[in-house]
Design an enzyme around this catalytic site. Structure first.
Site, short mmCIF file in Angstrom:
data_model
loop_
_atom_site.label_atom_id
_atom_site.label_comp_id
_atom_site.label_asym_id
_atom_site.label_seq_id
_atom_site.Cartn_x
_atom_site.Cartn_y
_atom_site.Cartn_z
N TYR A 143 0.82 -1.22 0.00
CA TYR A 143 0.00 0.00 0.00
C TYR A 143 0.85 1.26 0.00
O TYR A 143 0.42 2.31 -0.47
CB TYR A 143 -0.91 0.03 1.23
N LYS A 194 2.99 -15.21 2.07
CA LYS A 194 3.34 -16.07 0.92
C LYS A 194 4.85 -16.25 0.93
O LYS A 194 5.56 -15.80 0.02
CB LYS A 194 2.86 -15.41 -0.39
N ASP A 227 -3.03 -17.91 0.17
CA ASP A 227 -4.03 -18.56 -0.70
C ASP A 227 -4.74 -19.69 0.04
O ASP A 227 -5.96 -19.85 -0.04
CB ASP A 227 -3.39 -19.04 -2.01
N ASP A 251 -6.53 -7.00 3.73
CA ASP A 251 -7.64 -6.33 3.05
C ASP A 251 -8.57 -7.38 2.44
O ASP A 251 -9.78 -7.34 2.62
CB ASP A 251 -7.08 -5.40 1.97
N ASP A 255 -12.42 -9.02 3.98
CA ASP A 255 -13.68 -8.97 3.23
C ASP A 255 -14.29 -10.38 3.16
O ASP A 255 -15.50 -10.55 3.29
CB ASP A 255 -13.45 -8.47 1.80
C1 IPM Z 1 -10.55 -1.19 3.60
C2 IPM Z 1 -10.76 -0.53 2.27
C3 IPM Z 1 -9.62 0.42 2.00
C4 IPM Z 1 -8.36 -0.41 1.89
C5 IPM Z 1 -9.79 1.36 0.81
C6 IPM Z 1 -11.07 2.15 0.91
C7 IPM Z 1 -8.61 2.26 0.63
O1 IPM Z 1 -10.93 -1.49 1.29
O2 IPM Z 1 -10.46 -0.47 4.61
O3 IPM Z 1 -10.49 -2.42 3.65
O4 IPM Z 1 -8.04 -0.94 0.81
O5 IPM Z 1 -7.65 -0.53 2.90
MG MG Z 2 -11.00 -3.50 2.00
#
Ligand code: IPM
Ligand code: MG
Length: 373
Positions: A143, A194, A227, A251, A255
């Site tokens: 990042y 990884k 993975d 990240d 999710d």
């Molecule tokens: C998160 C989001 C952010 C990230 C974006 C909005 C920059 O997806 O907080 O997970 O990638 O960290």
């Molecule tokens: Mg995210």
């Protein structure tokens, strides 16, 4: 009335302002029922800040964030700002806050509420009772790594570059947060990278091993490739207690873990930095979901992720464990009672708006106060 400190509210874009309105009401409950007061300051971030100031985060707002006892953020981004230059995109406002406040440990709990077991896309027995915590490194890795950019190769083609980079201390400090939190849970940490293909992943694994041996030898540490972890999360998610991983893997895996719980609309997060000389820890709290521009302004958003982020703030920044737990229990109760926002709607349940959900939560909190009294 005890004034606990200053909160900076950054509602941001899309559904951010709507869900934040419901949090304000929880704040009012806290003052009325428990006598805890905050001074709330409000600012702009993301597209909202860009529209007003031409930047997704002004220096003034950054200073306010650094000076506050905690920051609560709604969401940033939306199609309106998609074509902006990379440097002023709404997301850059959030990334700058994380980086400049040095919020290196991002806590993303994935907890399945009993009432939502059937809202998960996985079979009920796989997710019922699920309670895992992802600790994502938040200020390093690909990042922020240099070099980065898009280079013009001069022949009509381009070269896009990002750099995955980690140093010992960056790995250790987030590792410590993971072990310390695991100690209050099941004492098991799974470190994810990884190391089979990336040197930075190999360093990550080695540093976690060293930290484990030096400071946390009584606890359980395992390693997993990212993975495989993605696969194990949908195969048998309950095998995990605490997962610690880098910025990008965190990240994605968070999710995925969020979806196990039925909806991204349910998940809170805390981003923590170091503690200063006054014992105050840099902290920002935000829902894991984004700005959901498609439903912004329709009253359909689920306010629970932001309200649960507020609860995390009470716990981690102010030590108000009983108040945090009361909010979490109240959220479970209203779900049990059958109220659902659109994102978690199930057959036979009552579909309600953002505001009605917030109101129901306050009602539940008041009920529990009466029960205590
Ligand atoms: C998160 C989001 C952010 C990230 C974006 C909005 C920059 O997806 O907080 O997970 O990638 O960290
Ligand atoms: Mg995210």
């Amino acid at each position: 009335m005890a004034n606990l400190g200053t909160l900076l509210f950054l509602p941001g874009d899309g559904i951010g302002p709507e869900v934040m309105d419901e949090v304000r009401r929880v704040g009012a409950w806290l003052t009325k029922a428990r006598g805890h007061e905050f001074e709330i300051v409000e600012g702009l971030v993301g597209g909202a800040s860009y529209d007003a100031h031409g930047t997704p985060l002004t220096d003034d707002t950054l200073e306010q964030a650094k000076g506050a006892d905690a920051v609560l953020l709604g969401a940033v981004g939306g199609p309106k700002w998609d074509d902006l230059d990379f440097a002023v995109k709404p997301e850059r406002g959030l990334l700058r806050l994380r980086k400049e406040m040095d919020l290196y440990a991002n806590l993303r709990p994935a907890v399945v509420f009993d009432a939502l077991v059937d809202a998960s896309s996985l079979k009920p027995d796989l997710v019922s009772g699920l309670d895992i915590l992802i600790v994502r490194e938040l200020t390093g890795g690909v990042y922020f790594g240099e070099p980065r950019g898009i280079e013009d190769l001069g022949d009509g083609t381009f070269r896009g570059v990002n750099t995955q980079v980690y140093e010992t201390e960056e790995i250790r400090r987030v590792g410590r947060v993971a072990f310390d939190l695991a100690r209050q849970r099941d004492s098991r940490v799974c470190s994810v990278e990884k190391s089979n293909v990336m040197e930075s992943g190999l360093l990550w694994r080695n540093e976690m091993d060293k930290l484990h041996q030096a400071e946390y030898a009584d606890m359980d540490l395992s390693h997993m490739y990212a993975d495989n972890c993605a696969m194990q999360l949908v195969r048998e998610p309950k095998q995990f207690d605490v997962i610690v991983t880098d910025n990008l893997f965190g990240d994605m895996l968070s999710d995925e873990a969020a979806m196990l719980t039925g909806s991204l609309g349910m998940l809170p997060s805390a981003s923590l930095g170091n503690t200063d000389v006054n014992g105050r820890r840099a902290a920002l709290y935000e829902p894991v979901h984004g700005s959901a521009p498609d439903i912004a302004g329709t009253g359909a958003a689920n306010p629970l992720a932001t309200i649960l982020s507020f609860a995390m703030m009470l716990r981690y920044s102010f030590g108000l464990e009983s108040e945090a737990a009361a909010i979490e229990v109240a959220a479970g109760e209203i779900l049990k009672g059958g109220l659902r926002t659109a994102d978690i709607m199930q057959p036979g349940m009552a579909k309600v708006s953002t505001h009605v959900m917030g109101e129901a939560l306050i009602g539940e909190l008041q009920k529990s106060e009466v029960a205590v009294a």
